[in-house]
Design a protein around this motif. Structure first.
Motif, PDB file in Angstrom:
ATOM      1  N   MET A   1       9.222  16.136 -21.958  1.00 15.55           N
ATOM      2  CA  MET A   1      10.652  15.844 -21.901  1.00 15.55           C
ATOM      3  C   MET A   1      11.222  15.779 -23.319  1.00 15.55           C
ATOM      4  SD  MET A   1      11.293  15.428 -18.592  1.00 15.55           S
ATOM      5  CE  MET A   1      12.711  14.376 -18.301  1.00 15.55           C
ATOM      6  N   ALA A   2      12.486  16.189 -23.440  1.00 16.61           N
ATOM      7  CA  ALA A   2      13.174  16.100 -24.722  1.00 16.61           C
ATOM      8  C   ALA A   2      14.611  15.671 -24.463  1.00 16.61           C
ATOM      9  CB  ALA A   2      13.156  17.445 -25.437  1.00 16.61           C
ATOM     10  N   LYS A   3      15.189  14.964 -25.412  1.00 12.59           N
ATOM     11  CA  LYS A   3      16.578  14.547 -25.288  1.00 12.59           C
ATOM     12  C   LYS A   3      17.461  15.720 -25.718  1.00 12.59           C
ATOM     13  CE  LYS A   3      17.656  10.405 -25.257  1.00 12.59           C
ATOM     14  NZ  LYS A   3      17.953   8.950 -25.442  1.00 12.59           N
ATOM     15  N   ASN A   5      21.607  17.541 -25.346  1.00 12.43           N
ATOM     16  CA  ASN A   5      22.946  17.560 -24.778  1.00 12.43           C
ATOM     17  C   ASN A   5      23.069  18.818 -23.923  1.00 12.43           C
ATOM     18  OD1 ASN A   5      23.649  19.758 -26.481  1.00 12.43           O
ATOM     19  ND2 ASN A   5      24.468  18.391 -28.062  1.00 12.43           N
ATOM     20  N   ASP A 151      25.302  17.649 -15.781  1.00 14.69           N
ATOM     21  CA  ASP A 151      24.616  17.041 -16.926  1.00 14.69           C
ATOM     22  C   ASP A 151      23.583  18.035 -17.468  1.00 14.69           C
ATOM     23  OD1 ASP A 151      22.271  16.891 -15.345  1.00 14.69           O
ATOM     24  OD2 ASP A 151      22.665  14.825 -14.746  1.00 14.69           O
ATOM     25  N   TYR A 153      20.254  18.115 -17.555  1.00 13.17           N
ATOM     26  CA  TYR A 153      19.137  18.434 -16.664  1.00 13.17           C
ATOM     27  C   TYR A 153      19.577  19.428 -15.599  1.00 13.17           C
ATOM     28  CZ  TYR A 153      15.496  17.918 -13.138  1.00 13.17           C
ATOM     29  OH  TYR A 153      14.504  18.175 -12.214  1.00 13.17           O
ATOM     30  N   VAL A 182      24.306  13.621 -22.691  1.00 12.33           N
ATOM     31  CA  VAL A 182      22.960  13.712 -23.263  1.00 12.33           C
ATOM     32  C   VAL A 182      21.974  13.099 -22.271  1.00 12.33           C
ATOM     33  CG1 VAL A 182      21.468  13.038 -25.194  1.00 12.33           C
ATOM     34  CG2 VAL A 182      23.886  13.550 -25.596  1.00 12.33           C
ATOM     35  N   GLY A 183      20.823  13.738 -22.109  1.00 11.32           N
ATOM     36  CA  GLY A 183      19.829  13.199 -21.193  1.00 11.32           C
ATOM     37  C   GLY A 183      18.451  13.783 -21.431  1.00 11.32           C
ATOM     38  N   GLU A 184      17.477  13.254 -20.710  1.00  9.06           N
ATOM     39  CA  GLU A 184      16.108  13.744 -20.786  1.00  9.06           C
ATOM     40  C   GLU A 184      15.973  15.031 -19.975  1.00  9.06           C
ATOM     41  OE1 GLU A 184      13.483  12.516 -22.510  1.00  9.06           O
ATOM     42  OE2 GLU A 184      14.790  11.005 -23.421  1.00  9.06           O
TER      43      GLU A 184
END
Length: 325
Positions: A1-3, A5, A151, A153, A182-184
């Motif tokens: 996983m990466a953060k 946008n 979002d 993902y 921004v999310g995983e």
């Protein structure tokens, strides 16, 4: 996983798709060395060369026509229309050619590999030429798919699914969320099935439905309503065409109430199609009239943007009207 946008997630999806299939090409106004006006295609030309990521002349009709031609030869063009407001010069190519290619040939040839990417919607003080939400125009056209993520993902998984899909897809990206959301996000390849809505929150008193950037808006309204003791079920439609009537109907039969929110103007907006279908599928379960919270029937105003938008306050009022009917 990466953060990531939303822009990074879209760029990552394009990178993975191009690495996976040599037939995937990206083009549009300034998408090559410049990376597009929002930098969604940044560094793809450096990595894959000018034959697979390149600039086009400033002609949306030409971009769509070129994409049709490439797709007819088996390529998978991902064509960027710089703003959804400027997709209208390409409307004839998309509606009369892209959507009908397979039908008119009796399935002997098609342009199913096409994806048209385009940033849509308001919230960036863009005025009437950089804020429109044109999804309902294309929802009237058999042969197309219309997809809108909420979002990072969702954006990555839905875009990869759109590129892999055997049908032409219009992929509208909420530009207000490009850098704000921004999310995983998994770094590996994954797809999210097109045509399926997602219940993002369970509830019992009312169903609240939206898509794209409006999901953030309705969540604020739902939090306000829950302080009043209202249990809200929240659905992200995700695919406008085809849309997941069964998931929505199952929710409405449970709650008995429905509020639909979208950015586009009320009249002729896709909320009307949803409301008509739900009153047929759920008529005996409805406890109150279906509510639509939408943009106003005016051009998108710059100075009065806050008054125009279908915000959380208007949505909260609609929820409470419906519950107290």
């Amino acid at each position: 996983m990466a953060k990531m946008n939303m822009l990074q997630a879209i760029n990552n999806a394009l990178d993975l798709a191009m690495a996976k299939d040599d037939g995937v090409v990206c083009f549009g106004e300034d998408v090559g060395h410049f990376g597009g006006v929002f930098r969604a295609t940044s560094k793809l030309q450096e990595k894959y060369g000018k034959a697979r990521c390149f600039n086009t002349p400033l002609t949306e009709q030409g971009i769509a026509g070129f994409a049709n031609g490439m797709a007819a030869q088996g390529m998978k063009p991902v064509a960027e229309i710089q703003f959804a407001d400027y997709i209208f010069p390409a409307f004839d190519q998309i509606v009369n050619e892209t959507a009908k290619f397979r039908y008119r040939s009796g399935n002997e040839f098609n342009v199913g590999g096409i994806v048209f990417r385009s940033p849509y919607g308001g919230g960036i003080a863009g005025g009437h030429y950089h804020s429109q939400s044109p999804e309902a125009y294309f929802a009237h056209t058999p042969g197309l798919k219309v997809v809108i993520p909420r979002d990072p993902y969702q954006a990555k998984g839905l875009l990869l699914a759109a590129i892999a899909d055997p049908d032409p897809v219009i992929f509208f990206e909420p530009k207000k969320l490009y850098r704000a959301s921004v999310g995983e996000v998994p770094e590996d390849y994954y797809e999210i099935e097109l045509g399926k809505a997602e219940v993002t929150q369970q509830g019992t008193d009312i169903t609240v439905l939206a898509w794209g950037a409006q999901m953030e808006i309705v969540q604020k309204a739902v939090e306000m309503a829950e302080k009043e003791g209202v249990s809200c079920e929240v659905i992200d439609l995700r695919s406008i065409l085809p849309w997941d009537a069964d998931t929505v109907a199952a929710s409405v039969k449970k709650t008995g109430r429905l509020v639909i929110n979208h950015e586009a103007p009320l009249t002729g907006g896709f909320a009307g199609e949803i409301a008509a279908t739900m009153q047929k599928m759920c008529f005996l379960h409805l406890e109150s009239p279906i509510e639509r919270v939408c943009g106003l029937d005016t051009p998108y105003p710059l100075a009065l943007e806050k008054e125009y938008v279908a915000d959380h306050l208007k949505t909260y009022e609609a929820i409470m009207r419906s519950v107290n009917f």
